[in-house]
Design a protein around this motif. Structure first.
Motif, PDB file in Angstrom:
ATOM      1  N   VAL A 228       0.846  -1.188   0.000  1.00  0.00           N
ATOM      2  CA  VAL A 228       0.000   0.000   0.000  1.00  0.00           C
ATOM      3  C   VAL A 228       0.883   1.239   0.000  1.00  0.00           C
ATOM      4  N   SER A 229       0.774   2.061  -1.053  1.00  0.00           N
ATOM      5  CA  SER A 229       1.524   3.309  -1.094  1.00  0.00           C
ATOM      6  C   SER A 229       0.998   4.245  -0.014  1.00  0.00           C
ATOM      7  N   SER A 230       1.918   4.969   0.628  1.00  0.00           N
ATOM      8  CA  SER A 230       1.511   5.916   1.664  1.00  0.00           C
ATOM      9  C   SER A 230       0.833   7.155   1.086  1.00  0.00           C
ATOM     10  N   LEU A 231       0.656   7.197  -0.222  1.00  0.00           N
ATOM     11  CA  LEU A 231      -0.034   8.321  -0.853  1.00  0.00           C
ATOM     12  C   LEU A 231      -1.412   8.532  -0.246  1.00  0.00           C
ATOM     13  N   ILE A 232      -2.124   7.450   0.078  1.00  0.00           N
ATOM     14  CA  ILE A 232      -3.474   7.545   0.622  1.00  0.00           C
ATOM     15  C   ILE A 232      -3.506   8.307   1.944  1.00  0.00           C
ATOM     16  N   ASP A 233      -2.425   8.255   2.708  1.00  0.00           N
ATOM     17  CA  ASP A 233      -2.394   8.900   4.016  1.00  0.00           C
ATOM     18  C   ASP A 233      -1.919  10.346   3.952  1.00  0.00           C
ATOM     19  N   ARG A 234      -1.424  10.780   2.795  1.00  0.00           N
ATOM     20  CA  ARG A 234      -0.801  12.100   2.729  1.00  0.00           C
ATOM     21  C   ARG A 234      -1.587  13.115   1.910  1.00  0.00           C
ATOM     22  N   VAL A 235      -2.633  12.676   1.224  1.00  0.00           N
ATOM     23  CA  VAL A 235      -3.502  13.632   0.543  1.00  0.00           C
ATOM     24  C   VAL A 235      -4.452  14.255   1.557  1.00  0.00           C
ATOM     25  N   THR A 236      -5.228  15.253   1.121  1.00  0.00           N
ATOM     26  CA  THR A 236      -6.185  15.901   2.011  1.00  0.00           C
ATOM     27  C   THR A 236      -7.364  14.980   2.275  1.00  0.00           C
ATOM     28  N   HIS A 237      -7.753  14.833   3.540  1.00  0.00           N
ATOM     29  CA  HIS A 237      -8.913  14.020   3.919  1.00  0.00           C
ATOM     30  C   HIS A 237     -10.024  14.935   4.399  1.00  0.00           C
ATOM     31  N   LYS A 238     -11.228  14.724   3.887  1.00  0.00           N
ATOM     32  CA  LYS A 238     -12.379  15.500   4.338  1.00  0.00           C
ATOM     33  C   LYS A 238     -13.500  14.547   4.727  1.00  0.00           C
ATOM     34  N   PRO A 239     -13.748  14.336   6.030  1.00  0.00           N
ATOM     35  CA  PRO A 239     -14.834  13.444   6.455  1.00  0.00           C
ATOM     36  C   PRO A 239     -16.193  14.082   6.199  1.00  0.00           C
ATOM     37  N   LEU A 240     -17.043  13.357   5.510  1.00  0.00           N
ATOM     38  CA  LEU A 240     -18.422  13.798   5.236  1.00  0.00           C
ATOM     39  C   LEU A 240     -19.363  12.620   5.484  1.00  0.00           C
ATOM     40  N   PRO A 241     -19.520  12.186   6.730  1.00  0.00           N
ATOM     41  CA  PRO A 241     -20.328  10.993   7.022  1.00  0.00           C
ATOM     42  C   PRO A 241     -21.761  11.132   6.504  1.00  0.00           C
ATOM     43  N   GLY A 242     -22.193  10.129   5.773  1.00  0.00           N
ATOM     44  CA  GLY A 242     -23.559  10.106   5.256  1.00  0.00           C
ATOM     45  C   GLY A 242     -23.787  10.915   3.998  1.00  0.00           C
TER      46      GLY A 242
ATOM     47  N   MET B  62      -8.024  15.928  -2.900  1.00  0.00           N
ATOM     48  CA  MET B  62      -8.915  15.749  -1.751  1.00  0.00           C
ATOM     49  C   MET B  62      -9.592  14.395  -1.828  1.00  0.00           C
ATOM     50  N   LEU B  63      -9.495  13.639  -0.722  1.00  0.00           N
ATOM     51  CA  LEU B  63     -10.178  12.354  -0.569  1.00  0.00           C
ATOM     52  C   LEU B  63     -11.307  12.567   0.436  1.00  0.00           C
ATOM     53  N   THR B  64     -12.527  12.487  -0.048  1.00  0.00           N
ATOM     54  CA  THR B  64     -13.677  12.671   0.840  1.00  0.00           C
ATOM     55  C   THR B  64     -14.108  11.310   1.388  1.00  0.00           C
ATOM     56  N   ILE B  65     -14.317  11.247   2.685  1.00  0.00           N
ATOM     57  CA  ILE B  65     -14.695  10.002   3.354  1.00  0.00           C
ATOM     58  C   ILE B  65     -16.174  10.094   3.713  1.00  0.00           C
ATOM     59  N   PHE B  66     -17.011   9.412   2.937  1.00  0.00           N
ATOM     60  CA  PHE B  66     -18.453   9.445   3.178  1.00  0.00           C
ATOM     61  C   PHE B  66     -18.897   8.419   4.222  1.00  0.00           C
ATOM     62  N   SER B  67     -18.016   7.485   4.574  1.00  0.00           N
ATOM     63  CA  SER B  67     -18.341   6.520   5.630  1.00  0.00           C
ATOM     64  C   SER B  67     -17.051   5.940   6.174  1.00  0.00           C
ATOM     65  N   ASP B  68     -17.115   5.389   7.373  1.00  0.00           N
ATOM     66  CA  ASP B  68     -15.983   4.649   7.909  1.00  0.00           C
ATOM     67  C   ASP B  68     -15.836   3.320   7.176  1.00  0.00           C
ATOM     68  N   ILE B  69     -14.651   2.715   7.255  1.00  0.00           N
ATOM     69  CA  ILE B  69     -14.475   1.367   6.725  1.00  0.00           C
ATOM     70  C   ILE B  69     -15.221   0.398   7.634  1.00  0.00           C
ATOM     71  N   ASP B  70     -16.145  -0.335   7.081  1.00  0.00           N
ATOM     72  CA  ASP B  70     -16.964  -1.278   7.846  1.00  0.00           C
ATOM     73  C   ASP B  70     -16.487  -2.691   7.541  1.00  0.00           C
ATOM     74  N   VAL B  71     -15.901  -3.352   8.537  1.00  0.00           N
ATOM     75  CA  VAL B  71     -15.406  -4.719   8.378  1.00  0.00           C
ATOM     76  C   VAL B  71     -16.290  -5.647   9.196  1.00  0.00           C
ATOM     77  N   GLN B  72     -16.867  -6.670   8.549  1.00  0.00           N
ATOM     78  CA  GLN B  72     -17.782  -7.581   9.226  1.00  0.00           C
ATOM     79  C   GLN B  72     -17.394  -9.026   8.957  1.00  0.00           C
ATOM     80  N   ARG B  73     -17.780  -9.889   9.921  1.00  0.00           N
ATOM     81  CA  ARG B  73     -17.532 -11.319   9.796  1.00  0.00           C
ATOM     82  C   ARG B  73     -18.838 -12.063  10.022  1.00  0.00           C
ATOM     83  N   SER B  74     -19.069 -13.097   9.224  1.00  0.00           N
ATOM     84  CA  SER B  74     -20.309 -13.855   9.346  1.00  0.00           C
ATOM     85  C   SER B  74     -20.025 -15.343   9.182  1.00  0.00           C
TER      86      SER B  74
END
Length: 412
Positions: free
Chosen positions: A148-162, A363-375
């Protein structure tokens, strides 16, 4: 037996016959050493498992021989006592009826107990013994190379839940004042603005493993699967920051024609990495009034190698390349590796190979958290465990000519 002769019940005591004390001492040493070996096998240090398990087997065989020898000595002592009339003949079985252990009986009782508990739908635990040596498994999992390139962690993050979409305005430029005659209208000098659209995209990952992986090994395989699908999600997003095509349910990457904040006319074309390449990139980025401070050069590992291995006529390095995993510097200019970039040797004419600029211009807009589930419901009969992760994100270049894009030129 004479009436006045003293009678006694012979109880098991391994130290009451010749050689018993020495044998018991050796058994104590053996048990202590076996405890040390088990501690080594269960510990986190590096050990030779084969050698230790072989020593355990050897110690077990020696203990059996000692006990058999002690029993033989015991029987000889009993026989001598009976012949002399000092021990009753009914004690020749070595034990009193109440002291006689029956290993087979104990095994049957334990099996019956487990069977009863199983019928009652209760969990049971079956212990191991020294007869069959356990197989020891490492308590950790050795990792692989970074994917995983660290590029994802170094761009601008804008949380916009929902959220569903987001519009980001940006400044294209300022107007220019002009001379004005008496009574004439003032010169128009309005700033020029633009805006970019960032829409929601769904990124998912899915994996399965068996319940044996969850339950049996000491190492946390199931936890590694959960970690793996999260990494898979990040791996996709960090690539799309460069190559996302901007269509429905896709990020808009820096190399995409849908990144409207970048004027394609500013793209730089190079056919190979030479002694002028870095200067060309630096002086072609930004406005006409400044040479911008070093930003970040995004490139592939193979293109970085081309910078690092370039030599002048006296075989000296042209560029001073310092590496630090996913990042580093070229003549003091920061770089970041991303495998989504084409390399300078294999790229075809017109393909993008590098990008240069402040990473905050994406700018990377985050419309939701990462949801990890197990079933365990899906494939329940097969004992399979399903894992899934999802995240809603969007991305786009949000500054006017925020990056200088470098693409492959035709060979001269």
């Amino acid at each position: 037996m004479n009436k006045g002769q003293k009678k006694f019940r012979f109880a098991l005591n391994l130290q009451t016959f010749s050689g018993g004390a020495e044998g018991q001492a050796r058994l104590t040493e053996i048990e202590a050493r076996k405890g040390e070996i088990r501690a080594l096998l269960e510990g986190d240090g590096e050990v030779n498992i084969d050698e230790l398990e072989a020593e355990l087997r050897s110690l077990g065989e020696e203990a059996i021989e000692i006990r058999e020898s002690m029993v033989r000595e015991k029987r000889k002592s009993l026989a001598a006592g009976i012949q002399a009339g000092t021990v009753e003949a009914r004690q020749t079985n070595m034990f009193t009826p109440g002291d006689t252990p029956d290993p087979a009986k104990e095994v049957r009782k334990a099996a019956e107990k487990r069977g009863k508990e199983l019928k009652e739908m209760r969990a049971v635990t079956v212990g191991s013994s020294n007869v069959v040596l356990p197989k020891h498994t490492a308590s950790d999992i050795r990792g692989t190379f970074n994917e995983v390139s660290s590029l994802i962690d170094r761009v601008t993050h804008k949380p916009l839940p929902g959220g569903e979409s987001f519009e980001q305005p940006y400044l294209k430029g300022y107007g220019t004042g002009d001379y004005t005659g008496e009574g004439a209208n003032y010169a128009d000098a309005e700033p020029v603005f633009g805006k970019v659209q960032i829409s929601k995209a769904k990124v998912t990952a899915y994996a399965e493993d068996s319940e044996e992986i969850l339950k049996l090994p000491a190492a946390d395989y199931d936890g590694e699967v959960m970690k793996g699908i999260t990494i898979a999600t990040r791996k996709k997003i960090t690539r799309e920051i460069l190559v996302g095509d901007g269509t429905t349910n896709h990020l808009t990457g820096i190399f995409s024609t849908a990144a409207t904040a970048i004027d394609a006319g500013t793209d730089l074309e190079v056919s190979e990495v030479d002694e002028f390449t870095l200067d060309e990139i630096l002086f072609n980025f930004g406005g006409d009034e400044d040479v911008e401070d070093p930003s970040v050069l995004i490139l592939s590992k193979k293109t970085l190698k081309a910078f690092a291995t370039l030599r002048n006529t006296d075989s000296k390095r042209v560029y001073d390349v310092k590496t630090n995993g996913n990042t580093g510097t070229i003549d003091g200019v920061p770089y970041i590796i991303n495998s989504a970039c084409k390399d300078v040797d294999t790229a075809t004419v017109g393909q993008y190979m590098m990008a240069y600029g402040p990473l905050s211009n994406y700018m990377l807009t985050i419309f939701s958290d990462i949801d990890v589930q197990r079933s365990t419901d899906y494939k329940f009969k097969a004992g399979m465990i399903a894992h899934k992760s999802s995240v809603f994100v969007g991305g786009n270049v949000v500054s006017k000519n925020g990056f200088l894009r470098v693409k492959k030129a035709a060979a001269v």
